[in-house]
Design a protein around this motif. Sequence first.
Motif, PDB file in Angstrom:
ATOM      1  N   TRP A   1      -1.849  12.576 -10.317  1.00 21.96           N
ATOM      2  CA  TRP A   1      -1.199  13.103 -11.867  1.00 21.96           C
ATOM      3  C   TRP A   1      -1.832  12.408 -12.986  1.00 21.96           C
ATOM      4  O   TRP A   1      -2.712  11.511 -12.700  1.00 21.96           O
ATOM      5  CB  TRP A   1      -0.180  11.604 -11.542  1.00 21.96           C
ATOM      6  CG  TRP A   1       0.984  11.547 -12.350  1.00 21.96           C
ATOM      7  CD1 TRP A   1       1.193  12.443 -14.016  1.00 21.96           C
ATOM      8  CD2 TRP A   1       1.906   9.989 -13.004  1.00 21.96           C
ATOM      9  NE1 TRP A   1       1.608  11.527 -14.971  1.00 21.96           N
ATOM     10  CE2 TRP A   1       2.441  10.541 -14.416  1.00 21.96           C
ATOM     11  CE3 TRP A   1       1.897   8.983 -11.999  1.00 21.96           C
ATOM     12  CZ2 TRP A   1       2.979   9.223 -14.984  1.00 21.96           C
ATOM     13  CZ3 TRP A   1       2.894   8.355 -12.669  1.00 21.96           C
ATOM     14  CH2 TRP A   1       3.402   8.289 -14.047  1.00 21.96           C
TER      15      TRP A   1
ATOM     16  N   LEU B   1      10.037   4.533 -15.577  1.00 23.63           N
ATOM     17  CA  LEU B   1       9.247   6.165 -15.576  1.00 23.63           C
ATOM     18  C   LEU B   1      10.302   6.726 -14.233  1.00 23.63           C
ATOM     19  O   LEU B   1      11.203   6.209 -13.853  1.00 23.63           O
ATOM     20  CB  LEU B   1       8.090   6.204 -14.120  1.00 23.63           C
ATOM     21  CG  LEU B   1       7.007   5.596 -14.437  1.00 23.63           C
ATOM     22  CD1 LEU B   1       5.825   5.064 -14.145  1.00 23.63           C
ATOM     23  CD2 LEU B   1       6.501   5.605 -16.180  1.00 23.63           C
TER      24      LEU B   1
ATOM     25  N   ASP C   1      11.439   9.412 -12.050  1.00 18.04           N
ATOM     26  CA  ASP C   1      11.960   9.462 -10.575  1.00 18.04           C
ATOM     27  C   ASP C   1      10.937  11.166 -10.119  1.00 18.04           C
ATOM     28  O   ASP C   1      11.147  11.720  -9.826  1.00 18.04           O
ATOM     29  CB  ASP C   1      13.063   9.859  -9.617  1.00 18.04           C
ATOM     30  CG  ASP C   1      13.024  10.159  -8.356  1.00 18.04           C
ATOM     31  OD1 ASP C   1      11.877   9.791  -7.343  1.00 18.04           O
ATOM     32  OD2 ASP C   1      13.433  10.716  -7.330  1.00 18.04           O
TER      33      ASP C   1
ATOM     34  N   GLY D   1       7.976  10.648  -7.786  1.00 14.99           N
ATOM     35  CA  GLY D   1       7.447  10.823  -6.428  1.00 14.99           C
ATOM     36  C   GLY D   1       6.294  10.412  -6.124  1.00 14.99           C
ATOM     37  O   GLY D   1       6.030   8.615  -7.255  1.00 14.99           O
ATOM     38  N   MET D   2       5.493  10.321  -5.499  1.00 11.22           N
ATOM     39  CA  MET D   2       4.434   9.049  -5.141  1.00 11.22           C
ATOM     40  C   MET D   2       2.953  10.132  -4.325  1.00 11.22           C
ATOM     41  O   MET D   2       3.350  11.648  -4.987  1.00 11.22           O
ATOM     42  CB  MET D   2       3.871   8.405  -3.527  1.00 11.22           C
ATOM     43  CG  MET D   2       5.425   7.941  -2.982  1.00 11.22           C
ATOM     44  SD  MET D   2       5.675   6.063  -4.005  1.00 11.22           S
ATOM     45  CE  MET D   2       4.506   5.592  -3.097  1.00 11.22           C
TER      46      MET D   2
ATOM     47  N   ILE E   1      -4.434   8.941  -8.954  1.00 12.90           N
ATOM     48  CA  ILE E   1      -3.745   8.393 -11.036  1.00 12.90           C
ATOM     49  C   ILE E   1      -4.740   9.073 -11.930  1.00 12.90           C
ATOM     50  O   ILE E   1      -5.862   8.009 -11.690  1.00 12.90           O
ATOM     51  CB  ILE E   1      -2.537   7.905 -10.634  1.00 12.90           C
ATOM     52  CG1 ILE E   1      -1.345   7.546 -10.208  1.00 12.90           C
ATOM     53  CG2 ILE E   1      -2.230   7.884 -12.103  1.00 12.90           C
ATOM     54  CD1 ILE E   1      -0.070   6.934 -10.332  1.00 12.90           C
TER      55      ILE E   1
ATOM     56  N   ARG F   1       4.072   0.065 -13.159  1.00 16.47           N
ATOM     57  CA  ARG F   1       5.042   0.985 -13.303  1.00 16.47           C
ATOM     58  C   ARG F   1       3.900   2.034 -12.918  1.00 16.47           C
ATOM     59  O   ARG F   1       5.021   2.437 -11.659  1.00 16.47           O
ATOM     60  CB  ARG F   1       4.948   1.620 -15.313  1.00 16.47           C
ATOM     61  CG  ARG F   1       6.309   0.395 -15.868  1.00 16.47           C
ATOM     62  CD  ARG F   1       6.211   1.047 -16.723  1.00 16.47           C
ATOM     63  NE  ARG F   1       7.451   0.379 -17.608  1.00 16.47           N
ATOM     64  CZ  ARG F   1       6.559   0.130 -18.890  1.00 16.47           C
ATOM     65  NH1 ARG F   1       5.136  -0.020 -18.778  1.00 16.47           N
ATOM     66  NH2 ARG F   1       7.377  -1.374 -19.429  1.00 16.47           N
ATOM     67  N   LEU F   2       2.790   1.986 -13.193  1.00 15.57           N
ATOM     68  CA  LEU F   2       2.011   3.122 -11.822  1.00 15.57           C
ATOM     69  C   LEU F   2       1.457   2.496 -10.581  1.00 15.57           C
ATOM     70  O   LEU F   2       1.677   3.904 -10.044  1.00 15.57           O
ATOM     71  CB  LEU F   2       0.439   3.643 -12.354  1.00 15.57           C
ATOM     72  CG  LEU F   2       0.335   3.933 -14.448  1.00 15.57           C
ATOM     73  CD1 LEU F   2      -0.889   3.648 -14.208  1.00 15.57           C
ATOM     74  CD2 LEU F   2       1.649   5.036 -14.508  1.00 15.57           C
TER      75      LEU F   2
ATOM     76  N   ARG G   1       3.649   3.799  -7.815  1.00 21.07           N
ATOM     77  CA  ARG G   1       3.641   5.260  -7.377  1.00 21.07           C
ATOM     78  C   ARG G   1       2.085   5.776  -6.801  1.00 21.07           C
ATOM     79  O   ARG G   1       1.821   6.858  -6.735  1.00 21.07           O
ATOM     80  CB  ARG G   1       3.942   6.511  -9.105  1.00 21.07           C
ATOM     81  CG  ARG G   1       5.026   5.432  -9.787  1.00 21.07           C
ATOM     82  CD  ARG G   1       6.068   6.378  -9.319  1.00 21.07           C
ATOM     83  NE  ARG G   1       7.468   5.818 -10.091  1.00 21.07           N
ATOM     84  CZ  ARG G   1       8.328   6.614  -9.348  1.00 21.07           C
ATOM     85  NH1 ARG G   1       9.300   6.923  -8.837  1.00 21.07           N
ATOM     86  NH2 ARG G   1       9.859   5.727 -10.828  1.00 21.07           N
TER      87      ARG G   1
ATOM     88  N   LYS H   1       0.474   6.040  -3.752  1.00 20.67           N
ATOM     89  CA  LYS H   1       0.094   5.697  -2.579  1.00 20.67           C
ATOM     90  C   LYS H   1      -0.778   4.915  -1.630  1.00 20.67           C
ATOM     91  O   LYS H   1      -2.338   4.861  -2.001  1.00 20.67           O
ATOM     92  CB  LYS H   1       0.002   7.672  -1.108  1.00 20.67           C
ATOM     93  CG  LYS H   1       0.772   8.068  -1.798  1.00 20.67           C
ATOM     94  CD  LYS H   1       0.494  10.000  -1.045  1.00 20.67           C
ATOM     95  CE  LYS H   1       1.572  10.985  -1.413  1.00 20.67           C
ATOM     96  NZ  LYS H   1       0.775  12.091  -0.750  1.00 20.67           N
TER      97      LYS H   1
END
Length: 267
Positions: free
Chosen positions: A106, A201, A203, A205-206, A210, A230-231, A234, A236
């Motif tokens: 991301w 955020l 939806d 996903g993961m 990032i 928030r991050l 997301r 993993k």
Amino acid sequence: MYQTELHDEEFSRFQRWLHHTAGIELSSTKKALVASRLAKRLCHYELDSYDDYFQLIMNDRSSELQLALDLLTTNETYFFREPKHFEFLAREIIATLPPDQKLRVWSAASSSGEEPYSLAMTLAEKRSAFNWEILASDISSRVLEQAMSGRYPIERAQNIPQPFLLKYCLKGVGLQEGSFIIERKLRDKVQFMQINLNQDLPDIGMFDVIFIRNVMIYFNKETKGQVLQRLLPRLKPGGYLLVSHSESLHGLPHGLRLVSPSIYQKG
């Protein structure tokens, strides 16, 4: 005729609005920048003051409000900015993952697309086309439109490694002379989405990686902490979060392990 001076109380209104909407802190040194970026909009509407324009965007919750936000968010970027991050991605992340494991990255402040396309070139060199994907997001709809086109002035290509330039970029000819475009197959691997990091955020996903570079610097400490919270859900377990070399998460609650300056890993 619109006024050329942005008064202090007017500037304060724009400061408060931008912080509330995008989490961005505008210092007093940005007053002239705000005045210059909004001056043409005053002229367009034949307004007498910056306060008149502020009232206009407050009453317009669609196009002009978004345009004002686009004009006041900074979007300076370039290809392969801070190259050590791309080297780390290739050497320490991609190379150590099983080849059949899908990798999701991301670019959370993608601006006009140089960062996500730099990521795409790096991934394309190391992984097959079917097991990686990139989400690129920004608060500005204007820069996202430019990013989706994948077209840039030729001088923007100077930081792209020559092998990548030859393999993934097409030089414009005829009416497009003086520009280049990212090849279609690479563009199709990047999904662009408008996301405000200062709000809940969607939806999405993961992610394994990032990139949140050169945006936290515009937030105060409280907003940085909120954005991180928030991050992190997301990211993993074992995933990496990368900030700019000029930024740090020091003093913020995050629970990440510092791998090297500006690179963090989730336990």
